[in-house]
Design an enzyme around this catalytic site. Sequence first.
Site, mmCIF file in Angstrom:
data_model
loop_
_atom_site.group_PDB
_atom_site.id
_atom_site.type_symbol
_atom_site.label_atom_id
_atom_site.label_comp_id
_atom_site.label_asym_id
_atom_site.label_seq_id
_atom_site.Cartn_x
_atom_site.Cartn_y
_atom_site.Cartn_z
ATOM 1 N N GLY A 182 5.462 1.505 -10.963
ATOM 2 C CA GLY A 182 4.421 2.582 -10.725
ATOM 3 C C GLY A 182 4.473 3.540 -12.297
ATOM 4 O O GLY A 182 4.105 4.750 -12.353
ATOM 5 N N SER A 194 4.060 -2.624 -11.980
ATOM 6 C CA SER A 194 2.666 -2.269 -12.840
ATOM 7 C C SER A 194 2.184 -3.507 -13.072
ATOM 8 O O SER A 194 1.642 -4.033 -14.410
ATOM 9 C CB SER A 194 3.145 -1.522 -13.982
ATOM 10 O OG SER A 194 3.809 -0.450 -13.586
ATOM 11 N N GLY A 227 1.818 -2.994 -6.364
ATOM 12 C CA GLY A 227 1.748 -1.440 -5.758
ATOM 13 C C GLY A 227 0.256 -1.035 -6.007
ATOM 14 O O GLY A 227 -0.806 -1.343 -5.306
ATOM 15 N N GLY A 228 0.320 -0.038 -6.914
ATOM 16 C CA GLY A 228 -0.822 0.708 -7.282
ATOM 17 C C GLY A 228 -2.269 -0.168 -7.491
ATOM 18 O O GLY A 228 -3.390 0.415 -6.879
ATOM 19 N N TRP A 277 0.744 -1.204 0.000
ATOM 20 C CA TRP A 277 -0.088 0.070 0.112
ATOM 21 C C TRP A 277 0.869 1.122 0.092
ATOM 22 O O TRP A 277 0.243 2.301 -0.189
ATOM 23 C CB TRP A 277 -0.908 -0.059 1.031
ATOM 24 C CG TRP A 277 -2.002 -1.148 1.029
ATOM 25 C CD1 TRP A 277 -2.462 -1.895 0.012
ATOM 26 C CD2 TRP A 277 -2.944 -1.194 2.065
ATOM 27 N NE1 TRP A 277 -3.333 -2.719 0.293
ATOM 28 C CE2 TRP A 277 -3.860 -2.285 1.558
ATOM 29 C CE3 TRP A 277 -3.464 -0.703 3.337
ATOM 30 C CZ2 TRP A 277 -4.930 -2.749 2.486
ATOM 31 C CZ3 TRP A 277 -4.443 -1.345 4.099
ATOM 32 C CH2 TRP A 277 -5.212 -2.296 3.684
ATOM 33 N N LYS A 278 2.201 1.226 0.308
ATOM 34 C CA LYS A 278 3.012 2.033 0.327
ATOM 35 C C LYS A 278 2.438 3.380 1.137
ATOM 36 O O LYS A 278 1.711 3.048 2.317
ATOM 37 C CB LYS A 278 3.245 2.865 -1.093
ATOM 38 C CG LYS A 278 3.745 1.838 -2.036
ATOM 39 C CD LYS A 278 4.224 2.057 -3.347
ATOM 40 C CE LYS A 278 4.547 0.959 -4.251
ATOM 41 N NZ LYS A 278 5.468 1.403 -5.383
ATOM 42 N N GLU A 322 12.177 1.837 -3.594
ATOM 43 C CA GLU A 322 12.072 3.417 -3.220
ATOM 44 C C GLU A 322 12.716 3.438 -1.780
ATOM 45 O O GLU A 322 13.198 4.499 -1.537
ATOM 46 C CB GLU A 322 10.409 3.417 -3.049
ATOM 47 C CG GLU A 322 9.881 3.737 -4.206
ATOM 48 C CD GLU A 322 8.295 3.043 -4.345
ATOM 49 O OE1 GLU A 322 7.701 2.945 -3.121
ATOM 50 O OE2 GLU A 322 7.678 2.850 -5.357
ATOM 51 N N HIS A 357 12.913 -2.496 -0.739
ATOM 52 C CA HIS A 357 12.206 -2.027 -1.882
ATOM 53 C C HIS A 357 12.951 -0.983 -2.524
ATOM 54 O O HIS A 357 13.675 0.028 -2.027
ATOM 55 C CB HIS A 357 10.862 -1.614 -1.379
ATOM 56 C CG HIS A 357 9.908 -1.263 -2.418
ATOM 57 N ND1 HIS A 357 10.182 0.005 -3.267
ATOM 58 C CD2 HIS A 357 8.849 -2.143 -3.075
ATOM 59 C CE1 HIS A 357 9.089 0.056 -3.919
ATOM 60 N NE2 HIS A 357 8.504 -1.201 -3.927
HETATM 61 P P1 PGA Z 1 3.395 -0.968 -8.543
HETATM 62 O O1 PGA Z 1 4.302 -1.083 -7.541
HETATM 63 O O2 PGA Z 1 2.382 -2.084 -8.878
HETATM 64 O O3 PGA Z 1 2.576 0.383 -8.398
HETATM 65 O O4 PGA Z 1 4.187 -0.577 -10.012
HETATM 66 C C1 PGA Z 1 4.974 -2.425 -7.114
HETATM 67 C C2 PGA Z 1 5.781 -2.330 -5.963
HETATM 68 O O5 PGA Z 1 6.456 -1.229 -6.004
HETATM 69 O O6 PGA Z 1 5.976 -3.027 -5.266
#
Ligand code: PGA
Length: 248
Positions: free
Chosen positions: A172, A211, A232-233, A10-11, A96, A94
């Site tokens: 993302g 993605s 993620g998203g 969920w970030k 990020e 991760h």
């Molecule tokens: P995303 O992120 O599905 O939005 O690309 C994946 C992740 O960062 O784990």
Amino acid sequence: MRQSLVVGNWKMNGTRSSSELLAKSIITGLGSSSANIAVCVPYVYLFAINELIKNTPLALGAQNVADKLSGAYTGEISAVMLGEFNCKYALVGHSERRSYYGDTNESVAARFCQAQGEAIIPILCIGETLEQREQDKTFAVIDAQLSAVISLAGIEAFSKAVVAYEPVWAIGTGKTATDDEAQEVHHYIRQYVAAKDQAIADRIQILYGGSVKPNNAGGLFAMPDIDGGLIGGASLDAESFLKIYHSI
Ligand code: PGA
């Protein structure tokens, strides 16, 4: 036969009430599937979400864990603390965290060990940037990211860990690796582990992330070395996340 796993990341999104609603919607739509499912939620919502998922198949994870046991590390959250909220998983490394917050291969290895010290399964995130891919450095990057963890934790530690291959250029961005591009790296990762321990390589779950959406999950998950996804998203929308889960 490896069990599949779908993990939502969920970030830094949502509020307490929107997170509770999301978790409830996921639980309601779970139905029966043989795959495992988990959500990695912001630290401050671990308590609330843990209350909701008790006695359901949905497991809980954190998005990071401290590289130290305890002490004067302002702002950090230890593995012991995560264990109190029944975290089954913790993401480590991760991209990020690596790119914005200075996580290195060595500190990621230390986080991996801290998680395992509390019987939390680390989900070790690895992957190359676009620049590294264009310079043909993908496998060298994967080698360095895996070997730092193996040299600190030992290969045996991978019997209680998950690896997530996430090409940084696909996170993302809406650009997914093709099924074959992802499979190539997943196969490489499994062979890398197999060179040290075949039995662990046969069992370890390797997730794809970057993605993943309902319309591309099926193709990715059908590849022989892709055991599920880190989402993620699309995990912020219960319907999309469940579609991905059910496409395993
Ligand atoms: P995303 O992120 O599905 O939005 O690309 C994946 C992740 O960062 O784990």
